[in-house]
Design an enzyme around this catalytic site. Structure first.
Site, PDB file in Angstrom:
ATOM      1  N   ASP A 524       0.831  -1.209   0.000  1.00 59.00           N
ATOM      2  CA  ASP A 524       0.000   0.000   0.000  1.00 59.00           C
ATOM      3  C   ASP A 524       0.863   1.257   0.000  1.00 59.00           C
ATOM      4  OD1 ASP A 524      -2.440   1.342   0.131  1.00 59.00           O
ATOM      5  OD2 ASP A 524      -2.316   1.535   2.301  1.00 59.00           O
ATOM      6  N   GLU A 525       0.483   2.226  -0.806  1.00 60.38           N
ATOM      7  CA  GLU A 525       0.973   3.605  -0.746  1.00 60.38           C
ATOM      8  C   GLU A 525       2.494   3.749  -0.866  1.00 60.38           C
ATOM      9  OE1 GLU A 525      -2.466   5.915   1.767  1.00 60.38           O
ATOM     10  OE2 GLU A 525      -0.839   5.033   2.922  1.00 60.38           O
ATOM     11  N   VAL A 526       3.049   3.218  -1.928  1.00 64.58           N
ATOM     12  CA  VAL A 526       4.450   3.504  -2.250  1.00 64.58           C
ATOM     13  C   VAL A 526       4.460   4.780  -3.098  1.00 64.58           C
ATOM     14  CG1 VAL A 526       6.481   2.718  -3.509  1.00 64.58           C
ATOM     15  CG2 VAL A 526       5.191   1.116  -2.096  1.00 64.58           C
TER      16      VAL A 526
END
Length: 856
Positions: A524-526
């Site tokens: 998630d959310e790189v």
């Protein structure tokens, strides 16, 4: 009439009161109290707010004008130059800021205060938007933080779109009828088939529980029932020797029924006995939970001599096989005891998957024997600017390492206890280790390992598990403002790390005697910009033609992780980005289901359906493409979101406001249909659904089930966890277990609304009169949220109402907040020239936030 309240929060730590070391400063930082005051929204620009911090010296010594810095956490970015000019506020990393005195800062003498005004980059909506966790660092001791004392928040009456007032709450509650308890279904979640047949079965302390043939492990379930009945009667329910000799006595019979399947069960109560039938031990367990649900809630208040159980015929099965709750213990830790309490309430409402979010930027919470630094460094928070020995404060955890939320982890023995306890409750535990993003705790822990071994001359061993490339000059910032939290997936050492964690976890499950099916590897959310200037990436790219850019590293990483998982007989789980391919549409970033991973049977947990964000149909896209999908939509099932837009309601709100109606009204196979309001709680522009994918019949077969979640940023105590989780969890349980409601499939909008209102009122009555009283006494009582009353001034009288019939409304007219002894509200109140306040109370006298009506 002035609307005001004051939150007095417990000080972070009293460690400063202990005997001071020789080098300790003369001034005790604990003598400083801090008050946050939101002053004005729309300050200079619509997106900014003016705020103030007041520092008060409650000690006997003068606080100096210089020679120190303060640090604190805040989820909102802050303009460095303060309005007052007496201090400067600088961003450090994540949510950590420093506050430095300027030349105009004056010393604070005993009893005096100083005010610092500053600008935040976003408006203030609720108490979550302020700073927290203040501590002092003296110039003479730059490596040690001293927590300040009492913390408070000044009242604020924001004016913004979508504000929920007592009058609006009254309007929302006005159609909620108070139904007679006799009309209510006495099993929750609502069974597929429920019929009361008249009469009661008298359950006493001498109960004979018999087990039929064909139920493999039903002895455990029998023991569970025995324990619950022992709790009800206050002593053991083991029958006397004379009772045991009776071949015909079978008060409660647990038996198999081959006509049933999966988790289904039948429960029959007659005046002469109780039969629970199932084909699996899980089905038997859920039948036992329904039997316990039939018991009057007040029976749990104190030991009983006899319990009247209504005679019923029930046939039941779950709608979804996957009914999950995800708890983030990475950001703020929760004790093993609290986890056990949460497992108990999950079992009560027939949930069967506990997703443990064990790691985050702010903490690694599971002991990994092969990599001890993960908890020696990554499970502690205190003042540090280099994270060499522990992590920096986050989410108000303070500058001292000895704190209950920032510091803590589960030992191997703790985790095995959790696994065994969950298994006893027929709950599967899925561990999550965030990668490659949200991984700062792991990165800094392995950096510490590297430095230690390098100093010992063990260079090769030092590099074996390193997660960062020291020569990587890439710059990025995450949604949470971290600048160094992404694992470098180009490093071979990254996969040594993943494999080692994997193997240690497999050993724990094996020791617990509990099957491990999957591990969630985050995804998630790189952020944009990672790896671009990494020599390790450029080296890998040169030897792997399939890697054309850093976006391709995503598939490389999860491809390798998946192979490691398959080699151990496990399947891979992760958040939705794991299953997506990044591309472009009309020059803009665009996501499509990754065809390369579809044959691999990956499990995708999809949170992103933010209304207006463009990805409202993302879960349906993945399911339609063939991915096994778990619905975890932020709009309906994120229970760390604030209940509604009000300053006194804690929680984030970036994805939605989410009162209990959000999970209850969720339509899993067509959640567009019942999306009524936007992120501000205003009527939704339904044009956002034009062109979005609907869920196909094939896609429906790929929806494994539902998952609700509590992320940990604002969960700073067990009480706050239970406040945010309950009773919203019950709305979720109803959607995950009960059959597809008729209002969800009714094509006529007016009829659908009517059917929904009928179901909604029944649900609220069941909770208010049965489930909330039950939760007040089970396991010593849960700190569920008691909603504030609605209040309106009509024809010179104040009328009040409540969301859950069965709660008690009390009021005062002298300006004080109502308590459990205040006057009970029965009818509209007429007063003149006085301040009137209302609160709701549960059966144990716990009160809601105060409702103070706005008077003309």
């Amino acid at each position: 009439m002035k609307y005001c309240f004051l939150f007095l929060l417990t000080a972070i730590s009293c460690a400063n009161l202990a005997a001071k070391p020789k080098d300790a400063p003369a001034f005790n930082a604990h003598d400083l109290s801090i008050t946050w005051e939101p002053v004005q929204n729309n300050y200079k620009t619509p997106d900014q707010s003016l705020n103030a911090i007041t520092i008060t010296n409650n000690g006997k010594n003068t606080f100096p004008a210089s020679g120190w810095k303060m640090y604190f956490n805040c989820a909102r970015l802050i303009v460095p130059a303060t309005i007052s000019g007496n201090a400067k506020i600088d961003f450090v990393n994540g949510d950590l800021f420093s506050l430095s005195p300027t030349a105009t800062f004056t010393e604070i003498k005993p009893g005096q205060s100083i005010r610092i005004e500053y600008i935040a980059e976003e408006p203030v909506v609720n108490i979550t938007d302020g700073p927290d966790g203040f501590y002092v660092v003296w110039d003479s001791q730059p490596d040690k933080g001293y927590n300040t004392g009492a913390w408070s928040i000044k009242p604020f009456k924001p004016s913004y779109v979508g504000l929920i007032t007592p009058a609006i709450i009254y309007d929302q509650n006005k159609n909620i009828q108070d139904l007679p308890e006799a009309q209510l279904t006495k099993v929750f979640p609502t069974p597929v088939s429920y019929k009361e047949t008249g009469g009661n079965y008298k359950l006493g302390p001498k109960v004979w529980i018999a087990i039929g043939q064909g139920l493999d492990a039903s002895r455990n379930d029998c023991d569970y029932l025995d324990d619950k009945l022992t709790e009800l009667f206050g002593h053991s329910i083991i029958p006397s020797p004379q009772d045991k000799k009776s071949k015909t006595r079978q008060d409660i019979l647990l038996k198999t029924d081959p006509s049933l399947s999966g988790e289904s069960y039948k429960l029959t109560v007659t005046p002469s006995g109780i039969d629970i039938e199932a084909v699996s031990d899980a089905g038997l367990f859920y039948g036992i939970q329904s039997l316990l649900s039939l018991i009057p809630p007040t029976a749990w208040e104190h030991p009983q001599k006899e319990i009247q159980i209504p005679c019923v015929e029930i046939k039941d099965e779950p709608r979804f096989a996957y009914r999950a709750f995800m708890l983030d213990v990475g950001r703020n830790f929760q004790s093993k005891n609290e986890v056990m309490r949460i497992l108990d309430v999950m079992a009560l409402y027939k949930l069967n998957v506990f997703h443990m979010h064990l790691t985050e930027d702010e903490g690694w919470r599971l002991q990994i024997p092969s990599l001890p630094e993960l908890t020696e460094v990554g499970a502690k928070r205190g003042h540090t600017l280099d994270s060499k020995h522990f992590l920096p404060p986050s989410h108000g955890s303070g500058g001292e390492v000895d704190n209950k939320t920032g510091t803590g982890f589960y030992t191997v023995a703790d985790f095995i206890d959790i696994l065994k306890y969950a298994d006893k409750l027929h709950i599967q535990v899925i561990p999550e280790f965030e990668a490659p993003g949200h991984a700062r705790a792991a990165i800094k822990s392995m950096d510490a390992r590297y430095e230690r071994l390098l100093a010992e001359g063990k260079k090769e061993e030092a590099w074996k598990y390193r997660l960062s490339d020291p020569d990587d000059k890439s710059q990025y910032s995450t949604a949470q403002y971290w600048t160094d939290n992404v694992i470098n997936v180009s490093l071979p050492s990254t996969y040594n790390f993943v494999e080692t964690v994997m193997d240690d976890v497999v050993k724990m499950y094996k020791e617990a005697g509990v099957p491990l099916k999957t591990i969630n590897w985050g995804g998630d959310e790189v952020p944009k910009g990672v790896w671009e200037q990494s020599p390790a990436y450029l080296k890998l790219k040169a030897t792997h033609p399939e890697i054309q850019n850093t976006g391709d590293l995503w598939y490389y990483f999860y491809g390798r992780v998946n192979q490691l998982m398959k080699a151990r007989g496990l399947y891979t789980s992760g958040w939705e980005e794991m299953a997506l391919r990044k591309t472009k549409l009309d020059g803009n970033p665009f996501y499509v289901p990754n065809p390369d991973f579809m044959p691999e049977h990956l499990q995708a947990e999809v949170w992103n359906n933010t209304l207006g964000g463009g990805n409202e149909d993302l879960a349906y896209k993945l399911a339609n493409a063939g991915y096994k999908t778990v619905l975890t939509p932020v709009t309906n099932l994120y229970f760390d979101m604030a209940h509604y837009k009000s300053f006194d309601e804690p929680g984030y709100y970036w994805g939605a406001f989410s009162d209990i109606d959000k999970p209850f009204s969720f339509i899993p196979f067509d959640y567009f249909k019942n999306a009524k309001v936007d992120g501000n709680g205003l009527p939704l522009n339904r044009n956002i659904f034009i062109g979005k994918q609907r869920l196909t019949d094939y896609g429906k077969t790929n929806i494994l089930g539902l998952q609700c979640a509590v992320w940990g940023e604002n969960i700073k105590s067990t009480g706050r966890l239970e406040y945010m989780l309950l009773p919203r969890l019950l709305g979720f349980a109803e959607r995950a277990w009960a059959r597809d409601p008729d209002w969800a499939t009714e094509p006529n909008a007016a009829k659908s609304d009517s059917l929904y209102q009928f179901a909604w009122v029944n649900f609220l009555n069941v909770l208010g009169k049965r489930e909330l009283p039950r939760l007040s006494y089970l396991d010593g009582g849960y700190n569920y949220r008691v909603p504030k009353p609605g209040v309106v001034l009509q024809d010179g009288k104040y009328a009040a109402n409540i969301q859950f019939p069965g709660l008690t409304i009390r009021y005062t007219t002298d300006g004080t907040d109502p308590d459990a002894k205040s006057k009970i509200y029965n009818d509209a109140v007429t007063i003149s020239g006085k301040t009137i306040k209302f609160r709701a109370f549960d059966t144990k006298g716990r009160g809601s936030n105060v409702s103070e009506p706005v008077t003309p």
